[in-house]
Design a protein around this motif. Sequence first.
Motif, short mmCIF file in Angstrom:
data_model
loop_
_atom_site.label_atom_id
_atom_site.label_comp_id
_atom_site.label_asym_id
_atom_site.label_seq_id
_atom_site.Cartn_x
_atom_site.Cartn_y
_atom_site.Cartn_z
N ILE A 1 30.08 -25.52 -48.57
CA ILE A 1 30.20 -25.87 -50.00
C ILE A 1 29.39 -24.88 -50.83
O ILE A 1 29.86 -24.36 -51.85
N GLY A 2 28.16 -24.60 -50.38
CA GLY A 2 27.30 -23.66 -51.11
C GLY A 2 27.89 -22.26 -51.16
O GLY A 2 27.85 -21.59 -52.20
N LEU A 3 28.46 -21.81 -50.03
CA LEU A 3 29.07 -20.48 -49.96
C LEU A 3 30.22 -20.34 -50.95
O LEU A 3 30.28 -19.39 -51.73
N VAL A 4 31.15 -21.31 -50.92
CA VAL A 4 32.33 -21.24 -51.79
C VAL A 4 31.93 -21.36 -53.26
O VAL A 4 32.44 -20.62 -54.11
N LEU A 5 31.01 -22.28 -53.56
CA LEU A 5 30.56 -22.44 -54.95
C LEU A 5 29.85 -21.18 -55.46
O LEU A 5 30.02 -20.79 -56.62
N ASN A 6 29.07 -20.55 -54.60
CA ASN A 6 28.36 -19.32 -54.99
C ASN A 6 29.36 -18.23 -55.34
O ASN A 6 29.25 -17.56 -56.38
N ALA A 7 30.36 -18.03 -54.46
CA ALA A 7 31.37 -17.01 -54.72
C ALA A 7 32.17 -17.34 -55.98
O ALA A 7 32.48 -16.46 -56.79
N PHE A 8 32.49 -18.64 -56.16
CA PHE A 8 33.25 -19.08 -57.33
C PHE A 8 32.47 -18.78 -58.61
O PHE A 8 33.01 -18.21 -59.56
N GLY A 9 31.18 -19.15 -58.65
CA GLY A 9 30.36 -18.92 -59.84
C GLY A 9 30.16 -17.45 -60.13
O GLY A 9 30.26 -17.01 -61.28
N ASN A 10 29.89 -16.66 -59.09
CA ASN A 10 29.73 -15.22 -59.27
C ASN A 10 31.02 -14.58 -59.77
O ASN A 10 31.01 -13.73 -60.66
N ALA A 11 32.15 -14.97 -59.18
CA ALA A 11 33.44 -14.40 -59.57
C ALA A 11 33.77 -14.76 -61.02
O ALA A 11 34.33 -13.95 -61.76
N LEU A 12 33.42 -15.99 -61.43
CA LEU A 12 33.68 -16.41 -62.81
C LEU A 12 32.88 -15.55 -63.78
O LEU A 12 33.42 -15.08 -64.80
N SER A 13 31.61 -15.30 -63.48
CA SER A 13 30.79 -14.49 -64.39
C SER A 13 31.24 -13.03 -64.38
O SER A 13 31.22 -12.37 -65.43
N VAL A 14 31.68 -12.52 -63.22
CA VAL A 14 32.19 -11.15 -63.15
C VAL A 14 33.48 -11.02 -63.95
O VAL A 14 33.68 -10.07 -64.71
N SER A 15 34.39 -11.99 -63.79
CA SER A 15 35.68 -11.95 -64.49
C SER A 15 35.50 -12.08 -65.99
O SER A 15 36.21 -11.45 -66.77
N ALA A 16 34.55 -12.92 -66.40
CA ALA A 16 34.31 -13.10 -67.84
C ALA A 16 33.71 -11.84 -68.46
O ALA A 16 33.84 -11.61 -69.66
N ASN A 17 33.04 -11.03 -67.64
CA ASN A 17 32.50 -9.74 -68.09
C ASN A 17 31.58 -9.89 -69.31
O ASN A 17 31.64 -9.10 -70.25
N ALA A 18 30.73 -10.94 -69.25
CA ALA A 18 29.73 -11.10 -70.30
C ALA A 18 28.36 -11.28 -69.66
O ALA A 18 27.52 -12.02 -70.14
N GLY A 19 28.17 -10.58 -68.54
CA GLY A 19 26.90 -10.65 -67.83
C GLY A 19 27.02 -11.47 -66.57
O GLY A 19 27.50 -12.61 -66.61
N SER A 20 26.61 -10.90 -65.44
CA SER A 20 26.66 -11.62 -64.16
C SER A 20 25.25 -11.74 -63.59
O SER A 20 24.28 -11.29 -64.21
N GLY A 21 25.13 -12.35 -62.42
CA GLY A 21 23.84 -12.43 -61.75
C GLY A 21 23.25 -11.04 -61.56
O GLY A 21 23.99 -10.06 -61.41
N ILE A 22 21.94 -10.95 -61.54
CA ILE A 22 21.27 -9.65 -61.57
C ILE A 22 21.58 -8.81 -60.34
O ILE A 22 21.73 -7.58 -60.43
N TRP A 23 21.69 -9.42 -59.15
CA TRP A 23 22.02 -8.66 -57.94
C TRP A 23 23.45 -8.12 -58.02
O TRP A 23 23.71 -6.98 -57.65
N THR A 24 24.37 -8.94 -58.52
CA THR A 24 25.76 -8.48 -58.69
C THR A 24 25.83 -7.37 -59.73
O THR A 24 26.53 -6.37 -59.54
N ALA A 25 25.07 -7.53 -60.82
CA ALA A 25 25.04 -6.50 -61.86
C ALA A 25 24.50 -5.18 -61.29
O ALA A 25 25.01 -4.09 -61.62
N ALA A 26 23.49 -5.25 -60.43
CA ALA A 26 22.94 -4.04 -59.82
C ALA A 26 24.01 -3.35 -58.97
O ALA A 26 24.15 -2.12 -59.02
N ALA A 27 24.77 -4.14 -58.21
CA ALA A 27 25.84 -3.57 -57.37
C ALA A 27 26.91 -2.90 -58.22
O ALA A 27 27.42 -1.82 -57.88
N VAL A 28 27.25 -3.53 -59.35
CA VAL A 28 28.25 -2.96 -60.25
C VAL A 28 27.77 -1.62 -60.80
O VAL A 28 28.52 -0.64 -60.86
#
Length: 206
Positions: free
Chosen positions: A2-29
């Motif tokens: 549940i945690g894995l899927v929710l984490n990916a879902f939340g991260n993907a939503l913030s990435v798709s919205a393109n108005a700022g994502s989690g700091i580790w994801t932003a660093a990768a981008v």
Amino acid sequence: MIGLVLNAFGNALSVSANAGSGIWTAAAVNIAYWIHGNVGVILLIVGVLSALLNQILIHQIDIPRFVGEVAFISCFSYFIDVFVSMFGKWGVPNLSLGWRMLLSIVGVTIFASSISIYQRANLIMHPNDDTSNILRFMYLGGRATASQLVDFIPPIIMIAVCYIATRQIYSVNVGTLYSIIFNGVIIAAADKHIMPHLYHNFRVSH
């Protein structure tokens, strides 16, 4: 799971919205734009390096922990690709800025809550979140907010280096600021209010 899927879902939503994502994801981008690489591959490499760092932080070699974290980050990268594609088909990237900012904040809230779930379960988790869990209970007296802030130092440095190299900053916006300020607060609140029967069973060896 549940945690894995929710984490990916939340991260993907913030990435798709393109108005700022989690700091580790932003660093990768930002690294991906700098070296013209693939964000998923960079997240995987950073995850493996974090898993190695965790072995140092716990002062012992824990193979099951390392393998579990690498397996988690591999599945996590796959699910992010699936959800980003889904949100793209739903038109999330084309929404107005106000809606995208709101969805980024919702995405950050979802993935921060998911971190609370699998940190308490403590079976396998994202390497970066295991780092903050180790910092929280072995070095910082159980303080969730403090551990998140310390865990954010490396990606902030990565983004700064990328900015020096490219003179551009990507994927950093209101969602990223919200994540930096409230990630630890949300995790601490989720510990009490989401699946409250699930308690922390932190241990060094798996």
